[in-house]
Motif scaffolding. Structure first.
Motif, PDB file in Angstrom:
ATOM      1  N   VAL A 171       1.090  -0.843   0.018  1.00  0.00           N
ATOM      2  CA  VAL A 171      -0.077   0.198   0.156  1.00  0.00           C
ATOM      3  C   VAL A 171       1.032   0.676   0.496  1.00  0.00           C
ATOM      4  O   VAL A 171       1.393   1.270   1.159  1.00  0.00           O
ATOM      5  N   ASP A 172       1.089   2.302  -0.851  1.00  0.00           N
ATOM      6  CA  ASP A 172       1.758   2.992  -1.326  1.00  0.00           C
ATOM      7  C   ASP A 172       0.968   4.192  -1.918  1.00  0.00           C
ATOM      8  O   ASP A 172       0.134   4.279  -2.173  1.00  0.00           O
ATOM      9  N   ALA A 173       1.359   4.799  -2.164  1.00  0.00           N
ATOM     10  CA  ALA A 173       1.299   6.223  -3.363  1.00  0.00           C
ATOM     11  C   ALA A 173      -0.458   5.927  -3.703  1.00  0.00           C
ATOM     12  O   ALA A 173      -0.776   6.508  -4.370  1.00  0.00           O
ATOM     13  N   ILE A 209       2.776  12.552  -3.101  1.00  0.00           N
ATOM     14  CA  ILE A 209       2.740  11.927  -2.202  1.00  0.00           C
ATOM     15  C   ILE A 209       4.502  10.886  -2.193  1.00  0.00           C
ATOM     16  O   ILE A 209       4.756  11.121  -1.257  1.00  0.00           O
ATOM     17  N   ARG A 210       4.095  10.552  -3.607  1.00  0.00           N
ATOM     18  CA  ARG A 210       5.266  10.450  -3.928  1.00  0.00           C
ATOM     19  C   ARG A 210       6.607  11.569  -3.744  1.00  0.00           C
ATOM     20  O   ARG A 210       7.711  11.334  -3.199  1.00  0.00           O
ATOM     21  N   ALA A 211       6.571  13.046  -3.904  1.00  0.00           N
ATOM     22  CA  ALA A 211       7.259  13.123  -3.836  1.00  0.00           C
ATOM     23  C   ALA A 211       7.600  14.193  -1.996  1.00  0.00           C
ATOM     24  O   ALA A 211       9.121  13.839  -1.349  1.00  0.00           O
ATOM     25  N   LEU A 212       6.432  13.766  -1.439  1.00  0.00           N
ATOM     26  CA  LEU A 212       7.097  14.159  -0.290  1.00  0.00           C
ATOM     27  C   LEU A 212       7.065  13.164   0.395  1.00  0.00           C
ATOM     28  O   LEU A 212       8.259  13.239   1.626  1.00  0.00           O
ATOM     29  N   GLY A 213       7.383  11.310   0.218  1.00  0.00           N
ATOM     30  CA  GLY A 213       7.708  10.581   0.841  1.00  0.00           C
ATOM     31  C   GLY A 213       8.697  10.130   0.594  1.00  0.00           C
ATOM     32  O   GLY A 213       9.462   8.948   0.812  1.00  0.00           O
ATOM     33  N   GLY A 214       9.738  10.267  -0.995  1.00  0.00           N
ATOM     34  CA  GLY A 214      10.609  10.207  -1.173  1.00  0.00           C
ATOM     35  C   GLY A 214      10.067   9.035  -2.180  1.00  0.00           C
ATOM     36  O   GLY A 214      10.692   7.917  -2.223  1.00  0.00           O
ATOM     37  N   VAL A 227     -10.118  14.950 -15.464  1.00  0.00           N
ATOM     38  CA  VAL A 227      -9.964  15.318 -14.275  1.00  0.00           C
ATOM     39  C   VAL A 227      -9.913  14.240 -13.070  1.00  0.00           C
ATOM     40  O   VAL A 227      -9.400  14.071 -11.464  1.00  0.00           O
ATOM     41  N   VAL A 228     -10.563  13.065 -13.738  1.00  0.00           N
ATOM     42  CA  VAL A 228     -10.827  11.825 -12.369  1.00  0.00           C
ATOM     43  C   VAL A 228      -8.910  11.213 -13.008  1.00  0.00           C
ATOM     44  O   VAL A 228      -8.489  11.700 -11.853  1.00  0.00           O
ATOM     45  N   VAL A 229      -8.488  11.700 -13.475  1.00  0.00           N
ATOM     46  CA  VAL A 229      -7.404  10.847 -14.142  1.00  0.00           C
ATOM     47  C   VAL A 229      -6.013  11.929 -13.684  1.00  0.00           C
ATOM     48  O   VAL A 229      -4.912  11.628 -12.823  1.00  0.00           O
ATOM     49  N   ALA A 230      -6.858  13.588 -13.627  1.00  0.00           N
ATOM     50  CA  ALA A 230      -5.483  13.981 -13.161  1.00  0.00           C
ATOM     51  C   ALA A 230      -5.153  14.378 -11.997  1.00  0.00           C
ATOM     52  O   ALA A 230      -4.291  14.727 -11.025  1.00  0.00           O
ATOM     53  N   SER A 231      -6.846  13.928 -11.203  1.00  0.00           N
ATOM     54  CA  SER A 231      -6.644  13.761  -9.696  1.00  0.00           C
ATOM     55  C   SER A 231      -5.788  13.037  -8.962  1.00  0.00           C
ATOM     56  O   SER A 231      -5.204  13.104  -8.596  1.00  0.00           O
ATOM     57  N   ALA A 232      -6.020  11.661  -9.569  1.00  0.00           N
ATOM     58  CA  ALA A 232      -4.829  10.642  -9.005  1.00  0.00           C
ATOM     59  C   ALA A 232      -4.010  11.573 -10.302  1.00  0.00           C
ATOM     60  O   ALA A 232      -2.612  10.690  -8.602  1.00  0.00           O
ATOM     61  N   VAL A 233      -3.166  11.498 -10.783  1.00  0.00           N
ATOM     62  CA  VAL A 233      -2.066  11.850 -11.176  1.00  0.00           C
ATOM     63  C   VAL A 233      -1.389  13.163 -10.120  1.00  0.00           C
ATOM     64  O   VAL A 233      -0.395  12.211  -9.385  1.00  0.00           O
ATOM     65  N   LEU A 234      -2.169  13.733  -9.844  1.00  0.00           N
ATOM     66  CA  LEU A 234      -1.199  15.083  -8.486  1.00  0.00           C
ATOM     67  C   LEU A 234      -1.416  13.738  -7.322  1.00  0.00           C
ATOM     68  O   LEU A 234      -0.443  14.083  -6.733  1.00  0.00           O
ATOM     69  N   VAL A 235      -2.100  13.502  -6.813  1.00  0.00           N
ATOM     70  CA  VAL A 235      -2.120  12.895  -5.496  1.00  0.00           C
ATOM     71  C   VAL A 235      -1.399  12.104  -5.289  1.00  0.00           C
ATOM     72  O   VAL A 235      -0.231  11.921  -4.789  1.00  0.00           O
TER      73      VAL A 235
END
Length: 102
Positions: free
Chosen positions: A63-65, A97-102, A85-93
């Motif tokens: 279970v990850d980003a 999370i990957r940017a914040l978590g490394g 918008v659905v695809v963009a929201s999934a990509v952005l989230v």
């Protein structure tokens, strides 16, 4: 040479599957059970593929980003957002999370 054998076997297999599909009588395809199954099988396959790609890495449960991105897409779908918008929201989230978590 084994690659070409695999390609030839795959091509013949695709042809046989197509031929078998054409040989099925029309009466068999018009049955209510077959129609319901034909409507539900693609949804089940897509759900299984999504779950496998989201929660599996190298054969283990993870279970990850990607899970957060899937959850964001699900929320956007519930809110009846357009597909982009659905695809963009999934990509952005997922990216956030990957940017914040490394």
């Amino acid at each position: 040479m084994s690659v070409w054998i695999a390609i030839a076997v795959t091509a013949v297999g695709c042809y046989v599957v197509k031929l078998v599909g054409l040989l099925v009588p029309a009466e068999a395809l018009e049955r209510p059970l077959v129609r319901r199954l034909a409507a539900l099988v693609p949804v089940a396959l897509l759900a299984a593929l999504t779950a496998q790609q989201t929660f599996s890495t190298a054969g283990s449960l993870v279970v990850d980003a990607r899970a957060a991105g899937l959850a964001a897409a699900a929320v956007a779908l519930v809110l009846r957002a357009p597909f982009l918008v659905v695809v963009a929201s999934a990509v952005l989230v997922t990216a956030g999370i990957r940017a914040l978590g490394g």
